[in-house]
Write a protein that holds these residues in place. Sequence first.
Motif: not given
Length: 264
Positions: A90-94, A71-80
């Motif tokens: 962006l989705q949290l997924a396996d 989740p934290r890395l997805l947050g950074i991707a969204g901020e960028r």
Amino acid sequence: MAATGRISPPDWSRGEYERAARELEPGAEHLVALAELRPGARVLDIATGTGNAALAAARRGARVSAVDAAPRLLGIAGERAAAEDLRLELQLADLHSLPFPDGSFDAVLSVYGVIFAADPDRAAAEAMRVLAPGGRILISAWVPSGAIHDMISVFMGALAKLGGPPPGRFAWHDPAAVGELSAFRDARIEVYEGEIVFTADSPEAYLDEQSRTHPLSIGAGEMLAPTGRLPELEARALACLRAGNERPDAFAATSEYRVLVITP
């Protein structure tokens, strides 16, 4: 951890993986350039991390979805993405169970991501399932050689002994091995070579930063510390970095990678 214990999967939200991700951006740009994306192309970036490949694709006008388990890395991707006024879904997924219908994407990308799949066959099948007819899958994987690989191998070998004899990591860099995965047996696989130079003020500085900030290093250190072997292992890892150092006044080490372009 007992010798018969299980090694837990890494938590990529720990530490500061964004530092390492910045060094990996040239590899993402290389892969996305090879994808030859057209404006409006539907693109999926698997294990996007901080969004290097997803952002590179969006800059080319693609409609990009990106998934990651951290989740934290997805947050950074969204901020960028917001900072560049780019749109990413962006989705949290396996990566073993992608939350998309069959045939959703014209291109499926993974930059040093799918290579960590616990089940390569299943990961390959999922990537193929969401690919639209006429699409391509592009995967980048490290070639197992060089000072950084040797350093990592010191710790991975010790971890393997803690958790018993696990199977070796799948050879995603080897087109013959990838072509044996069930989903890719009838596919055409092209291979493109690349390299990234990792730098620091010194071999010692590089090892120290990795130990403090990289999720894999943090997890490995915590599991190995109770054995009392961590100082010895760090000394061996440092010896690998020194032996492969390409700069007498600082630290530089070249790691080779391959981009596999898979066309069904």
